[in-house]
Motif scaffolding. Structure first.
Motif, PDB file in Angstrom:
ATOM      1  N   ILE A  53      11.860  -7.399  -7.704  1.00  0.00           N
ATOM      2  CA  ILE A  53      12.058  -6.399  -8.772  1.00  0.00           C
ATOM      3  C   ILE A  53      10.710  -6.032  -9.390  1.00  0.00           C
ATOM      4  CG2 ILE A  53      13.074  -6.038 -11.078  1.00  0.00           C
ATOM      5  CD1 ILE A  53      15.485  -7.793 -10.098  1.00  0.00           C
ATOM      6  N   SER A  54       9.857  -7.049  -9.607  1.00  0.00           N
ATOM      7  CA  SER A  54       8.562  -6.772 -10.239  1.00  0.00           C
ATOM      8  C   SER A  54       7.675  -5.895  -9.344  1.00  0.00           C
ATOM      9  CB  SER A  54       7.842  -8.079 -10.574  1.00  0.00           C
ATOM     10  OG  SER A  54       7.349  -8.657  -9.383  1.00  0.00           O
ATOM     11  N   GLN A  55       7.936  -5.917  -8.048  1.00  0.00           N
ATOM     12  CA  GLN A  55       7.144  -5.097  -7.121  1.00  0.00           C
ATOM     13  C   GLN A  55       7.769  -3.713  -6.904  1.00  0.00           C
ATOM     14  OE1 GLN A  55       4.079  -5.836  -5.966  1.00  0.00           O
ATOM     15  NE2 GLN A  55       4.336  -7.557  -7.383  1.00  0.00           N
ATOM     16  N   GLY A  56       8.811  -3.413  -7.656  1.00  0.00           N
ATOM     17  CA  GLY A  56       9.380  -2.066  -7.624  1.00  0.00           C
ATOM     18  C   GLY A  56      10.579  -1.899  -6.708  1.00  0.00           C
ATOM     19  N   VAL A  57      11.048  -2.972  -6.063  1.00  0.00           N
ATOM     20  CA  VAL A  57      12.234  -2.834  -5.211  1.00  0.00           C
ATOM     21  C   VAL A  57      13.433  -2.548  -6.128  1.00  0.00           C
ATOM     22  CG1 VAL A  57      13.699  -3.926  -3.472  1.00  0.00           C
ATOM     23  CG2 VAL A  57      11.265  -4.473  -3.560  1.00  0.00           C
ATOM     24  N   SER A  68      20.237  -3.991 -16.725  1.00  0.00           N
ATOM     25  CA  SER A  68      19.415  -3.923 -15.515  1.00  0.00           C
ATOM     26  C   SER A  68      19.713  -5.136 -14.632  1.00  0.00           C
ATOM     27  CB  SER A  68      17.935  -3.934 -15.899  1.00  0.00           C
ATOM     28  OG  SER A  68      17.616  -5.218 -16.431  1.00  0.00           O
ATOM     29  N   ALA A  69      19.279  -5.048 -13.370  1.00  0.00           N
ATOM     30  CA  ALA A  69      19.490  -6.172 -12.443  1.00  0.00           C
ATOM     31  C   ALA A  69      18.788  -7.432 -12.955  1.00  0.00           C
ATOM     32  CB  ALA A  69      18.979  -5.788 -11.068  1.00  0.00           C
ATOM     33  N   GLY A  70      17.578  -7.249 -13.487  1.00  0.00           N
ATOM     34  CA  GLY A  70      16.814  -8.399 -14.003  1.00  0.00           C
ATOM     35  C   GLY A  70      17.545  -9.083 -15.144  1.00  0.00           C
ATOM     36  N   LYS A  71      18.118  -8.288 -16.033  1.00  0.00           N
ATOM     37  CA  LYS A  71      18.859  -8.841 -17.185  1.00  0.00           C
ATOM     38  C   LYS A  71      20.117  -9.586 -16.687  1.00  0.00           C
ATOM     39  CE  LYS A  71      20.011  -9.250 -21.512  1.00  0.00           C
ATOM     40  NZ  LYS A  71      19.388 -10.307 -22.263  1.00  0.00           N
ATOM     41  N   ALA A  72      20.753  -9.011 -15.661  1.00  0.00           N
ATOM     42  CA  ALA A  72      21.955  -9.651 -15.101  1.00  0.00           C
ATOM     43  C   ALA A  72      21.602 -11.041 -14.569  1.00  0.00           C
ATOM     44  CB  ALA A  72      22.541  -8.790 -13.989  1.00  0.00           C
ATOM     45  N   LEU A  73      20.461 -11.143 -13.902  1.00  0.00           N
ATOM     46  CA  LEU A  73      20.040 -12.449 -13.374  1.00  0.00           C
ATOM     47  C   LEU A  73      19.817 -13.433 -14.524  1.00  0.00           C
ATOM     48  CD1 LEU A  73      17.461 -11.396 -10.614  1.00  0.00           C
ATOM     49  CD2 LEU A  73      19.831 -12.097 -10.280  1.00  0.00           C
ATOM     50  N   ASP A  74      19.190 -12.943 -15.605  1.00  0.00           N
ATOM     51  CA  ASP A  74      18.945 -13.821 -16.764  1.00  0.00           C
ATOM     52  C   ASP A  74      20.264 -14.349 -17.317  1.00  0.00           C
ATOM     53  OD1 ASP A  74      16.267 -13.414 -16.567  1.00  0.00           O
ATOM     54  OD2 ASP A  74      16.184 -11.844 -18.104  1.00  0.00           O
ATOM     55  N   LEU A 107      18.480   1.609   6.542  1.00  0.00           N
ATOM     56  CA  LEU A 107      18.583   0.203   6.114  1.00  0.00           C
ATOM     57  C   LEU A 107      17.349  -0.338   5.398  1.00  0.00           C
ATOM     58  CD1 LEU A 107      20.568  -1.565   9.021  1.00  0.00           C
ATOM     59  CD2 LEU A 107      21.433  -0.256   7.103  1.00  0.00           C
ATOM     60  N   THR A 108      16.333   0.504   5.185  1.00  0.00           N
ATOM     61  CA  THR A 108      15.190   0.024   4.405  1.00  0.00           C
ATOM     62  C   THR A 108      15.605  -0.080   2.934  1.00  0.00           C
ATOM     63  OG1 THR A 108      14.445   2.312   4.229  1.00  0.00           O
ATOM     64  CG2 THR A 108      13.366   0.944   5.904  1.00  0.00           C
ATOM     65  N   ALA A 109      14.872  -0.933   2.213  1.00  0.00           N
ATOM     66  CA  ALA A 109      15.178  -1.119   0.789  1.00  0.00           C
ATOM     67  C   ALA A 109      14.304  -0.170  -0.024  1.00  0.00           C
ATOM     68  CB  ALA A 109      14.908  -2.563   0.396  1.00  0.00           C
ATOM     69  N   ALA A 110      14.934   0.715  -0.769  1.00  0.00           N
ATOM     70  CA  ALA A 110      14.200   1.725  -1.548  1.00  0.00           C
ATOM     71  C   ALA A 110      13.313   1.031  -2.582  1.00  0.00           C
ATOM     72  CB  ALA A 110      15.205   2.647  -2.237  1.00  0.00           C
ATOM     73  N   PRO A 111      12.093   1.537  -2.806  1.00  0.00           N
ATOM     74  CA  PRO A 111      11.513   2.756  -2.265  1.00  0.00           C
ATOM     75  C   PRO A 111      10.576   2.496  -1.079  1.00  0.00           C
ATOM     76  CG  PRO A 111      10.208   2.025  -4.128  1.00  0.00           C
ATOM     77  CD  PRO A 111      11.259   0.964  -3.886  1.00  0.00           C
ATOM     78  N   PHE A 112      10.734   1.409  -0.381  1.00  0.00           N
ATOM     79  CA  PHE A 112       9.776   1.066   0.685  1.00  0.00           C
ATOM     80  C   PHE A 112      10.268   1.538   2.063  1.00  0.00           C
ATOM     81  CE2 PHE A 112       8.800  -1.708  -2.837  1.00  0.00           C
ATOM     82  CZ  PHE A 112       7.427  -1.554  -2.926  1.00  0.00           C
ATOM     83  N   THR A 113       9.314   1.712   2.978  1.00  0.00           N
ATOM     84  CA  THR A 113       9.685   2.246   4.290  1.00  0.00           C
ATOM     85  C   THR A 113       9.626   1.191   5.407  1.00  0.00           C
ATOM     86  OG1 THR A 113       7.401   2.953   4.536  1.00  0.00           O
ATOM     87  CG2 THR A 113       8.972   4.624   3.822  1.00  0.00           C
ATOM     88  N   ASN A 114       9.113   0.009   5.093  1.00  0.00           N
ATOM     89  CA  ASN A 114       9.096  -1.050   6.121  1.00  0.00           C
ATOM     90  C   ASN A 114       9.617  -2.378   5.565  1.00  0.00           C
ATOM     91  OD1 ASN A 114       6.948  -1.632   4.458  1.00  0.00           O
ATOM     92  ND2 ASN A 114       5.615  -2.322   6.111  1.00  0.00           N
ATOM     93  N   LEU A 115      10.402  -2.272   4.487  1.00  0.00           N
ATOM     94  CA  LEU A 115      10.992  -3.464   3.866  1.00  0.00           C
ATOM     95  C   LEU A 115      12.512  -3.419   4.040  1.00  0.00           C
ATOM     96  CD1 LEU A 115      11.020  -5.939   1.900  1.00  0.00           C
ATOM     97  CD2 LEU A 115      11.168  -4.295   0.038  1.00  0.00           C
ATOM     98  N   ASN A 162       0.877  -1.161   0.000  1.00  0.00           N
ATOM     99  CA  ASN A 162       0.000   0.000   0.000  1.00  0.00           C
ATOM    100  C   ASN A 162       0.922   1.219   0.000  1.00  0.00           C
ATOM    101  OD1 ASN A 162      -1.943   1.883   0.299  1.00  0.00           O
ATOM    102  ND2 ASN A 162      -2.625   1.214   2.343  1.00  0.00           N
ATOM    103  N   GLY A 163       1.049   1.867  -1.145  1.00  0.00           N
ATOM    104  CA  GLY A 163       1.990   2.986  -1.267  1.00  0.00           C
ATOM    105  C   GLY A 163       3.408   2.507  -1.035  1.00  0.00           C
ATOM    106  N   ASP A 164       4.092   3.173  -0.079  1.00  0.00           N
ATOM    107  CA  ASP A 164       5.489   2.789   0.157  1.00  0.00           C
ATOM    108  C   ASP A 164       5.628   1.749   1.277  1.00  0.00           C
ATOM    109  OD1 ASP A 164       4.989   4.257   2.406  1.00  0.00           O
ATOM    110  OD2 ASP A 164       6.490   5.813   2.019  1.00  0.00           O
ATOM    111  N   ARG A 165       4.503   1.119   1.625  1.00  0.00           N
ATOM    112  CA  ARG A 165       4.579   0.108   2.691  1.00  0.00           C
ATOM    113  C   ARG A 165       4.152  -1.265   2.176  1.00  0.00           C
ATOM    114  NH1 ARG A 165       5.601   1.790   7.549  1.00  0.00           N
ATOM    115  NH2 ARG A 165       4.719   0.007   8.659  1.00  0.00           N
ATOM    116  N   ILE A 166       4.856  -2.286   2.648  1.00  0.00           N
ATOM    117  CA  ILE A 166       4.450  -3.661   2.378  1.00  0.00           C
ATOM    118  C   ILE A 166       3.423  -3.997   3.463  1.00  0.00           C
ATOM    119  CG2 ILE A 166       5.232  -6.076   2.183  1.00  0.00           C
ATOM    120  CD1 ILE A 166       6.588  -4.263   0.122  1.00  0.00           C
ATOM    121  N   THR A 167       2.337  -4.638   3.088  1.00  0.00           N
ATOM    122  CA  THR A 167       1.318  -4.961   4.094  1.00  0.00           C
ATOM    123  C   THR A 167       1.286  -6.453   4.421  1.00  0.00           C
ATOM    124  OG1 THR A 167      -0.307  -5.136   2.323  1.00  0.00           O
ATOM    125  CG2 THR A 167      -0.179  -3.015   3.488  1.00  0.00           C
TER     126      THR A 167
END
Ligand code: FAD
Length: 512
Positions: free
Chosen positions: A260-264, A368-374, A473-481, A222-227
């Motif tokens: 990554i798909s969730q925007g981290v 991108s990070a995703g391409k690197a994983l591939d 230490l949060t992982a951008a762009p989230f505030t509780n992740l 929900n916005g910048d928070r994981i629920t």
């Protein structure tokens, strides 16, 4: 009572009596207590191999002050806040333990199985080649740390308090006490299989919950928070929380892709790749000690580096008396690693020989990070596709150095097959050239090095990507992740990953 630190040179097979006698002579008293602070093997002069031992002594005869030892402080809170930790490896376990002890309500979710079941699955895998993600070398109770070599070395300089806490916890859970002072501490896979469940049991006694065989497959926000996270497997549904710690290691690309798909936000980072080399332990002992065994020391171990032109190569994660293992993350990849038991008394010694590498080097451009994983996944698939099995390509080190056909290969500890092959066909040219130059230099440093075998792909030295971490230490762009441990890209190995878990947990305790 006074205190002093003394340094003693001791024979490798010294007894407690000799140690006491030498301390007594050094401080001119028979009344003292002591603690070994550091012990390292000095094998530079082959005719005089000995331990150099730093000892803290307390006695009436001494005048110095006992140094204050800084201890990890866990502030106890009255809180109803829930923390959901994904991953039961060293980072997840230590983050969860600290938070639970501090009064938070912690649930660990782990896609793999408990140690006993993992053990059965690994035995079956090595016998039949049937891969089961509940029981591979990478996933399950204790994470990649359980069926590992159990070396507890860390080069990170900023974790001394966390490291003491980790070692204390390990020793209380049954680890040999010498890990507290050895320069290269080692517990072995056999001990880890008991230590990890003991720590988990402690965590449960504090009220913590662990859900095994259940994978995090969804993230609700929900916005910048994981629920909540969605889980599936033995248990399924939605687990809500106030804080979410992902301590997922770096073998589960599926989870990376979900984040990554969730925007981290992740970026690529350099890591190291190469192959494993294996030697006869006895030959190595002779090379390093000029004798086949040394009383009081289990097996010779090396740490080699080579400045090649250009770049460099180094040995990594050496497992004396150990075994090369197939640590594939899934049923269509092939990745090697090494492990050993506490006694380190196997016939072989293995180590990774790796060179710094970035997947951008392979792509020839920024990716991108995703391409690197591939790209990395493709490489791991190529090694599997070589024989459509967990058998691995291998060659003699002498063939890499001098060229020539590889007709046969020596005996190996590897449970699957070794297939004679030209390893240059499996690596990018620049990488292979650096590895080859490294082997040339190593064989000048250790005269038996050329007799060894090089095999498989070593691609899990550390994460190929890292998350963007905020100051809190949060992982951008989230505030509780929070993403911690090896999967975050900010740690590598058991101790530094566990320490990263502790730092993350303490940050939550102090901030909330
Ligand atoms: C064979 C082997 C030998 C090794 N030897 C050593 C050694 O001697 N010394 C050393 O320092 N390091 C060693 N390592 C590396 C070490 O194990 C790792 O650095 C360390 O375990 C990283 O800790 P971590 O907690 O960050 O991640 P991990 O230990 O990888 O744990 C992550 C956990 O997250 C779980 N997970 C991932 N995705 C999900 C999901 N979607 N849902 C639920 N759970 C999930 C995984 O199943 C796993 O259990 C070795 C590794 C291997 C494979």
């Amino acid at each position: 009572m006074g205190y002093a630190e003394i340094t003693l040179k001791l024979p490798t097979d010294y007894s407690e009596d000799l140690l006491r006698k030498k301390i007594g002579e050094e401080i001119s008293s028979r009344n003292f207590t002591f603690r070994i602070l550091k012990r390292s093997l000095d094998a530079r002069n082959k005719r005089d191999i000995h331990f150099m031992t730093r000892i803290g002594v307390t006695s009436d005869n001494l005048s110095g002050n006992t140094p204050e030892i800084q201890k990890l402080e866990i502030i106890k809170k009255q809180t109803y806040k829930k923390v959901v930790v994904t991953g039961c490896g060293p980072a997840g376990i230590f983050a969860a333990l600290i938070l639970q002890k501090a009064g938070f309500h912690v649930t660990i979710i782990e896609k793999g199985a408990e140690v006993a079941k993992r053990n059965e699955k690994i035995t079956e895998f090595e016998k039949t080649g049937t891969f089961d993600s509940l029981g591979g070398y990478c996933f399950g109770e204790g994470g990649a740390g359980t069926f590992s070599d159990g070396k507890l070395t860390s080069r990170t300089k900023t974790i001394s308090v966390e490291k003491d806490f980790i070692f204390d916890t390990f020793i209380k859970a049954g680890a040999p006490s010498e890990i507290a002072f050895e320069t290269y501490p080692h517990v072995g896979s056999d001990n880890l299989k008991k230590i990890i469940p003991a720590i988990i049991s402690d965590f449960r006694n504090y009220g913590g919950k662990v859900i095994f065989e259940s994978e995090v497959t969804g993230i609700f926000k929900n916005g910048d928070r994981i629920t909540a996270v969605g889980i599936s497997g033995k248990e399924s549904g939605k687990i809500e929380g106030d804080f979410f710690i992902f301590a997922n290691g770096h073998s589960s690309f599926k989870l990376y892709k979900l984040l990554i798909s969730q925007g981290v936000l992740f970026t690529t980072k350099p890591f190291a790749i190469g192959f494993r080399v294996e030697h006869l332990q006895e030959e190595l002992n002779f090379s390093m000690w000029r004798r086949y065994s040394l009383p009081g020391v289990k097996a010779a171990e090396y740490h080699l580096t080579a400045d090649c032109d250009p770049g460099h190569a180094f040995t990594f994660c050496m497992c004396p008396g150990g075994k090369v293992v197939q640590s594939a993350p899934d049923e269509i990849s092939s990745v090697v690693n090494g492990m050993s038991n506490y006694a380190r008394n196997g016939k072989f010694a293995n180590s990774a020989v790796v060179t710094p590498f970035s997947l951008e080097e392979l792509a020839g451009k920024e990716i991108s990070a995703g391409k690197a994983l591939d790209l990395l996944e493709n490489m791991e698939h190529d090694f599997y596709n070589f024989r459509k099995s967990f058998d691995i390509p291998a060659t003699r080190i002498s063939s890499i150095i001098h060229g020539g056909k590889i007709a046969d290969l020596p005996e190996s500890s590897f449970s699957f097959g070794l297939v004679p092959a030209d390893l240059s066909e499996f690596f990018p040219k620049t990488v292979y050239e650096r590895l080859k130059a490294g082997l040339q230099i190593f064989s000048k440093k250790l005269d038996c090095f050329e007799n060894g075998t090089a095999m498989g792909l070593e691609s899990k030295t550390s994460a190929p990507i890292k998350c963007l971490r905020n100051q809190d230490l949060t992982a951008a762009p989230f505030t509780n992740l929070y993403i911690c441990g090896e999967g975050s890209g900010y740690s590598g190995g058991i101790v530094s990953s566990a320490a990263d878990g502790i730092k993350t947990a303490l940050k939550i305790v102090t901030d909330f």
